[in-house]
Write an enzyme that holds these catalytic residues in place. Structure first.
Site, PDB file in Angstrom:
ATOM      1  N   TYR A   1     -15.057  -1.543   3.798  1.00  0.00           N
ATOM      2  CA  TYR A   1     -14.773  -0.115   3.678  1.00  0.00           C
ATOM      3  C   TYR A   1     -15.563   0.547   2.544  1.00  0.00           C
ATOM      4  O   TYR A   1     -15.583   1.767   2.433  1.00  0.00           O
ATOM      5  CB  TYR A   1     -13.275   0.112   3.473  1.00  0.00           C
ATOM      6  CG  TYR A   1     -12.451  -0.251   4.683  1.00  0.00           C
ATOM      7  CD1 TYR A   1     -12.684   0.362   5.907  1.00  0.00           C
ATOM      8  CD2 TYR A   1     -11.466  -1.207   4.611  1.00  0.00           C
ATOM      9  CE1 TYR A   1     -11.939   0.028   7.031  1.00  0.00           C
ATOM     10  CE2 TYR A   1     -10.706  -1.550   5.729  1.00  0.00           C
ATOM     11  CZ  TYR A   1     -10.947  -0.929   6.936  1.00  0.00           C
ATOM     12  OH  TYR A   1     -10.209  -1.274   8.041  1.00  0.00           O
TER      13      TYR A   1
ATOM     14  N   GLU B   1       0.799  -1.229   0.000  1.00  0.00           N
ATOM     15  CA  GLU B   1       0.000   0.000   0.000  1.00  0.00           C
ATOM     16  C   GLU B   1       0.833   1.282   0.000  1.00  0.00           C
ATOM     17  O   GLU B   1       0.710   2.123   0.885  1.00  0.00           O
ATOM     18  CB  GLU B   1      -0.978   0.010   1.180  1.00  0.00           C
ATOM     19  CG  GLU B   1      -2.061  -1.048   1.078  1.00  0.00           C
ATOM     20  CD  GLU B   1      -3.171  -0.850   2.111  1.00  0.00           C
ATOM     21  OE1 GLU B   1      -3.138   0.153   2.846  1.00  0.00           O
ATOM     22  OE2 GLU B   1      -4.071  -1.703   2.178  1.00  0.00           O
TER      23      GLU B   1
END
Length: 679
Positions: free
Chosen positions: A470, A415
């Site tokens: 999410y 990430e």
């Protein structure tokens, strides 16, 4: 391409020392340490006794974002027998988090940056045989801009959190100083069912006199029968590294869980026939490939790689794990039926690699180049000291775990973001470095947010995507993967993380998506999330790896959600490893062929609705449900091993549910109790 790998390292040293040879001794340094903070000048008054592995953060991280990231000093007295005169002494640290400076008798012997890779230093010149030595290790886990990780959703536990050993060797020895590797590397030439061709390179550390020195390498199969042996004289040309070429006919291939076959390789340094030093390893032979359409192929056959990410974090211990902790996690991994693991977000302790070798679990292992937020501001990528550290960490990872047959993928980052600097040049450089160090394995990375910029920079690519947690819903996983596959072209795509939180004390029916950062994380939604996502993933053979986030709950000081401050509750098993959540059994039914049956929502004890639904996971052909002893009917599981009885009417007070199934002569049962409360 066809590849070979093997195990190398501390297990070999210990086997040799345990067999009675005195030419390569290993002394455990796990006991007799004291600890005090660097800032306290009273030192003696504040010293406490500790044993290794150890961290000072095991209990102070919960609900405290600013947990203790400081400096401490470990001290130990080391007896040095007179018999060690003429020997060479090396200190080997498996992991000190995050920066270490080592002193022997008040003089600095060396140091290391990075808490998740090993380091080794020679201390021969700092000791006197016959006199006790004083070891002092100054350790800091304070945040630094030149030491990984710079960020991450996990805690950086300070301390000597992995084992420490003293190596006692002869003046001429196999070198342990090449980035703390064993000094022996096994590299493939060509591996097939008919023949295994490979090289063994042994690094040596020698004095000026080399006459009569030889390197003898012997390979034995699992029955201890000798299958190959070679002896090579040490000369002025090969005194630094001896290369030996081997060929084994009809090798028994390391074939994942189906056949994790290991050979034993013994490499000895001898002088006129007398053994001076030895490294004993376990070795696996296998070849593999990854195809953008056909997925992962091991020894020419498709293998569905599915499993979990894992953190080295145990309740009450933090990252200071014992062997029993690794073994317990491996037992849970095997129970689930996983075929692969992603060792996140840093190199893990050696026992996990050894256990994966022994049990046939394919590994993705990575360096701590971790986001989100990894780019802390402008100029991050222009830091030569940080880039040098990142490169060194990658070399350490590869050389220390070079020979494990379970390792297939080197992970370069997790990430990364494009907030300030462009990370592409660094990723390209890391890929080139990894291929230079080890062309036999593939590089990969964990992107997120549908990033396309990283496609093609590594051999493989995967994404961290949380559809149904999410954002979006579980059914969105399939279309996302199809879209990214089309964009990736010849680069195979995978899922490096997907998951949802669950507190085993929180329940709701029917399942409804909660707020990820909110206080209520019902177990039922985590189960529905995983059922929905797996239905999409299981249909796509081209997905080279499918990794759940995460095996167990773990501590993260930045989190305050799900009713447990300081805990990331996306694990399918509780932080203390005592409770496997419902979703774990969904995967067990789908992945593990061992017959099983399980009633979900069993911890949803108190009910207010008299009409309930009973959700069951089983890999049996048929399952019968009983409520208070009365049959509610028999069903066959669907293709995803789930069953659902609707309109099950509870009686006030206690209700006993039981499911029964038969597989051959084996009768399976599971039961639980629900209580219908009065209005």
């Amino acid at each position: 391409m066809k590849f070979l790998v093997s195990i190398v390292g501390w297990a070999g040293f210990l086997m040799f020392a345990g067999s009675g040879f005195l030419s390569a001794q290993v002394v455990s340094l796990h006991t007799g340490w004291t600890l005090y903070p660097t800032y306290d000048v009273r030192r003696e008054a504040d010293k406490i006794q500790v044993g290794l592995p150890h961290t000072w953060n095991a209990e102070d991280v919960f609900g405290r974002i600013n947990y203790r990231r400081e400096a401490m000093v470990y001290q130990k007295k080391l007896p040095v027998p007179k018999e060690w005169a003429g020997k060479r002494l090396f200190l080997y640290f498996e992991g000190v988090n995050s920066v270490a400076d080592v002193f022997v008798n008040g003089k600095r012997a060396g140091g290391h940056a990075g808490g998740y890779t090993a380091f080794c230093m020679e201390i021969t010149d700092f000791i006197t045989p016959g006199q006790e030595a004083l070891l002092a290790v100054w350790v800091s886990n304070a945040y630094r801009t030149d030491v990984l990780p710079l960020s991450g959703d996990f805690n950086v536990y300070g301390g000597i959190h992995r084992p420490v050993r003293l190596l006692v060797k002869e003046a001429n020895c196999i070198s342990p100083l090449d980035y703390a590797s064993s000094g022996v590397y096994i590299s493939p030439v060509s591996i097939s069912e008919k023949r295994a061709e490979f090289n063994v390179k042994t690094l040596l550390s020698l004095g000026t006199e080399i006459s009569g020195l030889e390197v003898r390498t012997t390979i034995r199969d699992a029955s201890e029968a000798k299958v190959a042996e070679q002896t090579t004289p040490v000369t002025s040309r090969n005194r630094g590294a001896v290369l030996q070429e081997f060929e084994i006919g009809n090798p028994n291939l390391w074939n994942g869980k189906a056949n994790p076959y290991l050979y034993t390789v013994t490499t000895e340094l001898t002088h006129h026939g007398a053994v001076l030093d030895v490294v004993v390893e376990k070795t696996g032979f296998r070849y593999f490939s990854v195809h953008p359409e056909l997925g992962f192929q091991l020894n020419g056959a498709y293998l569905d790689l599915h499993g979990f990410g894992r953190h080295e974090d145990v309740a009450g211990k933090g990252s200071a794990l014992d062997y029993e902790d690794y073994l317990r996690d491996m037992e849970l991994i095997l129970e689930s039926g996983a075929t692969a693991m992603r060792l996140t977000h840093y190199p893990h302790g050696k026992p996990m690699y050894d256990l994966a070798d022994e049990h046939g679990i394919a590994l993705w292992t990575e360096i701590p180049l971790v986001g989100p937020g990894g780019y802390t501001g402008p100029g991050y990528m222009q830091s030569p000291s940080l880039e040098s550290h990142i490169r060194t960490t990658l070399v350490e990872l590869i050389r220390q775990h070079y020979n494990h047959p379970s390792v297939f993928f080197w992970g370069l980052f997790n990430e990364l973001k494009f907030d300030y600097d462009n990370p592409v040049p660094l990723v390209q450089a890391l890929h080139q470095l990894a291929k230079q160090e080890d062309p036999s394995r593939l590089t990969t990375c964990a992107a997120f947010g549908a990033q396309e910029e990283f496609i093609g920079l590594t051999d493989l690519i995967a994404w961290n995507e949380y559809f149904g947690w999410y954002g979006g819903m579980p059914k969105d996983m399939g279309p996302f993967l199809d879209k990214m596959k089309a964009k990736a072209g010849k680069t195979p795509v995978g899922i490096s993380e997907y998951g949802a939180g669950a507190n085993i004390r929180h329940h709701a029916w029917p399942p409804e998506k909660p707020a990820p950062g909110g206080p209520f994380h019902p177990e039922e939604w985590q189960t529905a999330y995983h059922v929905g996502n797996w239905k999409e993933l299981a249909l796509r053979k081209y997905v080279w790896g499918k990794f759940i986030w995460v095996l167990t709950d773990f501590s993260s000081s930045i989190r305050n959600e799900g009713g447990k401050p300081g805990i990331n509750d996306k694990g399918l098993i509780s932080y203390d490893r005592q409770t496997s959540k419902d979703a774990f059994y969904f995967y067990k039914a789908n992945w593990n062929p061992t017959p099983m049956v399980y009633i979900a929502s069993r911890r949803f004890l108190y009910r207010s609705d008299p009409v309930a639904e009973v959700n069951v996971f089983s890999n049996a052909d048929a399952v019968e449900l009983f409520l208070n002893g009365k049959s509610m009917g028999t069903q066959a599981p669907d293709e995803f091993k789930t069953l659902l009885w609707k309109q099950v009417r509870l009686i006030p007070g206690q209700n006993t549910l039981e499911v029964r199934a038969k597989t051959g002569s084996l009768e399976l049962r599971d039961s639980c109790t629900w209580i219908l409360q009065k209005p």
